[in-house]
Write an enzyme that holds these catalytic residues in place. Structure first.
Site, PDB file in Angstrom:
ATOM      1  N   ASN A 167      16.635  62.313   1.418  1.00 34.93           N
ATOM      2  CA  ASN A 167      16.846  61.646   0.131  1.00 34.93           C
ATOM      3  C   ASN A 167      17.544  62.539  -0.887  1.00 34.93           C
ATOM      4  O   ASN A 167      18.276  62.047  -1.749  1.00 34.93           O
ATOM      5  CB  ASN A 167      15.513  61.141  -0.425  1.00 34.93           C
ATOM      6  CG  ASN A 167      14.514  62.255  -0.655  1.00 34.93           C
ATOM      7  OD1 ASN A 167      14.382  63.165   0.159  1.00 34.93           O
ATOM      8  ND2 ASN A 167      13.792  62.192  -1.758  1.00 34.93           N
ATOM      9  N   GLY A 221      19.880  68.018  14.151  1.00 34.27           N
ATOM     10  CA  GLY A 221      19.295  67.107  15.117  1.00 34.27           C
ATOM     11  C   GLY A 221      18.180  66.310  14.468  1.00 34.27           C
ATOM     12  O   GLY A 221      17.964  66.389  13.251  1.00 34.27           O
ATOM     13  N   GLY A 223      14.014  64.469  15.202  1.00 30.83           N
ATOM     14  CA  GLY A 223      12.640  64.939  15.244  1.00 30.83           C
ATOM     15  C   GLY A 223      12.373  65.980  16.311  1.00 30.83           C
ATOM     16  O   GLY A 223      11.594  66.920  16.091  1.00 30.83           O
ATOM     17  N   GLY A 226      13.382  69.361  15.047  1.00 22.60           N
ATOM     18  CA  GLY A 226      12.417  69.865  14.081  1.00 22.60           C
ATOM     19  C   GLY A 226      11.138  70.343  14.740  1.00 22.60           C
ATOM     20  O   GLY A 226      10.578  71.387  14.375  1.00 22.60           O
ATOM     21  N   GLU A 264       5.644  69.831   0.785  1.00 27.23           N
ATOM     22  CA  GLU A 264       5.843  68.956  -0.379  1.00 27.23           C
ATOM     23  C   GLU A 264       5.996  67.551   0.178  1.00 27.23           C
ATOM     24  O   GLU A 264       7.010  67.223   0.786  1.00 27.23           O
ATOM     25  CB  GLU A 264       7.072  69.411  -1.165  1.00 27.23           C
ATOM     26  CG  GLU A 264       7.107  68.868  -2.578  1.00 27.23           C
ATOM     27  CD  GLU A 264       7.899  67.584  -2.679  1.00 27.23           C
ATOM     28  OE1 GLU A 264       7.257  66.503  -2.661  1.00 27.23           O
ATOM     29  OE2 GLU A 264       9.130  67.646  -2.773  1.00 27.23           O
ATOM     30  N   CYS A 298      10.046  61.202  -3.927  1.00 29.48           N
ATOM     31  CA  CYS A 298       8.597  61.415  -3.959  1.00 29.48           C
ATOM     32  C   CYS A 298       8.090  61.475  -5.391  1.00 29.48           C
ATOM     33  O   CYS A 298       6.916  61.233  -5.651  1.00 29.48           O
ATOM     34  CB  CYS A 298       8.242  62.703  -3.223  1.00 29.48           C
ATOM     35  SG  CYS A 298       9.109  64.160  -3.847  1.00 29.48           S
ATOM     36  N   GLU A 478       6.763  74.909  -5.088  1.00 30.85           N
ATOM     37  CA  GLU A 478       8.151  75.320  -5.021  1.00 30.85           C
ATOM     38  C   GLU A 478       8.663  75.500  -6.452  1.00 30.85           C
ATOM     39  O   GLU A 478       8.112  74.954  -7.400  1.00 30.85           O
ATOM     40  CB  GLU A 478       8.981  74.285  -4.259  1.00 30.85           C
ATOM     41  CG  GLU A 478       8.477  74.115  -2.828  1.00 30.85           C
ATOM     42  CD  GLU A 478       9.346  73.233  -1.978  1.00 30.85           C
ATOM     43  OE1 GLU A 478       9.851  73.732  -0.961  1.00 30.85           O
ATOM     44  OE2 GLU A 478       9.520  72.055  -2.325  1.00 30.85           O
TER      45      GLU A 478
END
Length: 500
Positions: A167, A221, A223, A226, A264, A298, A478
């Protein structure tokens, strides 16, 4: 090969829709070991463009090993040397600000008016982190043991996996990347599969600025990539922004290794309008909390709490503002809402319109249209800004993170009731209130159980102010000075008595 949609070449003449993009490992541009690629999609035109590598386990291993090898030299590099590299990087970011902004618009449909502000913020954040890293120091301690002395210093953690969402890929990556690097850590970045190219370009600029090979790497890439990064034994910390569900999965994956994490996660912010507020400003702030980033944030103010005594006045203002919102091409400077970032996200958000229809006490106030039903658009992944009255506490629109321009409107009578409703959620990321009463602002803001509270504003950020959530909205912080505690740890030294 032919261009999937020639209009993309017209709208983005500086980009080749058939271009192959490269990961960055150990200072080099590399493809995946097995040659696999995937294509990005411009959500405005639903058009494929570019070829991006799909990193497998061996590619992730190569990146982590490069970061591990670079760590000893980088962690002992003078912070003044790091500062000079960050200054060059910040200057290059400013010089390429238009390119970075347009790349992200091409990837996720974020409006150019919002994206034009991001590169400047990136450069400021880079400079802030590098400058503050000069002040990191330990302390001399007088221990209770006679004849002994002790002192401490803050040392970097090691290799950081920085996983950024789709996002706001550049804006949210900076919160991880700059603090980690300025503190002396090395980093492997994994951007979302939706938005990889703007991140690749940002790291290319770091190499151009002179960052040594292996200090910052990028693997691309979905999932599986990750997961391979998170589970790699060479990772010392994971910094992640994304959904609460994925955050929980990451926490479970790293728990056996007892490594550190900054998570986060999701939010369902309460934006409270009291009767004594400047109602014009409040309505504008509420709208910002709903439509910024097309609601894919968020930090959205997706629960709108309005004091019953000003219910009609606030709703009238909101309906008027929503009727004037400009929806369309995200490259047009006047556009306020572009498309949702991907087809899966569009399906998720629009599914809540059906959910609302099935809830007995939920009623549409304004909006509720999508796709070709949205006035002024001919197609694409568009959703109209929409408000629903949700008096039922069990309403899914009221409790779940929709991640689109959809607001849940709730009415309250008293201050205590507003606080109770605001805290009636599993999330605890952001909240806010609108009031002219300073005592009320202080009193209520202390009671709102979130990591961030905005008073008479919404979505205010600064690199020297921390950001983080409570409850299921995350772990750690953060930005701000706190970020350096997240990426360093104290090391203690002892010196015994001299018995010579």
């Amino acid at each position: 090969m032919t261009i999937a949609n020639p209009r993309s070449a017209i709208r983005f003449p500086e980009f080749d829709s058939e271009q192959r993009y490269w990961m960055i490992v150990d200072g080099e541009q590399v493809q995946a070991a097995d040659g696999q690629t995937y294509r990005c999609v411009d959500p405005f035109e639903d058009a494929e463009w570019g070829y991006v590598p799909v990193a497998g386990a061996s590619d992730v291993d190569r990146a982590v090993r490069a970061a591990r090898a670079a760590f000893p030299a980088w962690s002992t590099t003078s912070p003044f040397v790091r500062l000079e590299l960050f200054r060059r990087w910040a200057q290059l970011i400013r010089e390429h600000s238009s390119e970075l902004a347009r790349l992200q618009v091409h990837e996720n449909g974020k409006t150019i008016s919002e994206m034009n502000m991001v590169p400047g913020a990136l450069a400021q954040s880079a400079e802030f982190c590098a400058n503050y890293a000069l002040t990191l120091h330990g302390e001399t301690v007088t221990p209770i043991m006679p004849g002994h002395t002790a002192w401490t210093e803050r040392v970097p953690i090691g290799v950081v996996a920085a996983i950024a969402p789709w996002n706001n890929p550049l804006g949210l990556l900076q919160w991880k990347l700059f603090g980690a690097l300025a503190s002396g850590n090395t980093v492997v970045v994994k951007p979302s599969e939706v938005t990889p190219v703007s991140t690749i370009r940002l790291i290319e600029l770091a190499l151009e600025a002179g960052f040594p090979p292996g200090v910052v790497n990028v693997v691309t890439g979905a999932g599986a990539t990750g997961a391979a990064l998170v589970e790699h034994p060479g990772i010392d910390k994971v910094a992640f922004t994304g959904s609460t569900a994925t955050g929980r999965s990451i926490a479970q994956a790293i728990a056996p290794r007892l490594i550190r994490a900054t998570l986060e996660l999701g939010g369902k912010g309460a934006n409270i309008v009291f009767e004594d507020a400047d109602l014009d400003r409040a309505a504008e702030g509420v709208l910002t909390g709903i439509i910024a980033g097309t609601g894919q944030a968020c930090n959205a103010g997706s629960r709108i709490l309005i004091q019953s005594s000003v219910r009609d006045e606030v709703l009238a203002r909101l309906e008027n503002l929503i009727s004037q919102v400009v929806i369309g091409d995200p490259l047009e400077p006047t556009t306020q809402i572009g498309p949702l970032a991907s087809r899966p996200q569009y399906k998720k958000v629009t599914s809540y319109f059906d959910i609302a229809d099935g809830e007995d006490d939920t009623s549409l106030i304004v909006g509720g249209r999508c796709g070709t039903d949205v006035p002024g658009v001919t197609g694409g992944l568009f959703v109209e800004p929409s408000l629903y009255a949700t008096p039922d506490r069990a309403s899914r629109l009221r409790r779940e993170e929709i991640f689109g321009p959809v607001g849940s409107v709730i009415f309250f009578d008293t201050e205590d009731e507003a606080v109770e409703i605001a805290n009636d959620t599993e999330f605890g990321l952001v909240g806010g209130l609108w009031t002219r009463d300073l005592d009320r602002a202080r009193r209520v803001s202390r009671k709102i159980d979130t990591g961030v509270v905005w008073i008479n504003t919404w979505r205010a950020f600064s690199p020297n102010v921390p950001f983080g959530g409570r409850k299921v909205s995350g772990l750690g912080h953060e930005m701000g000075l706190d970020v350096f505690e997240e990426y360093t740890e104290p090391k203690a030294y002892w010196h015994g008595p001299d018995n010579s």
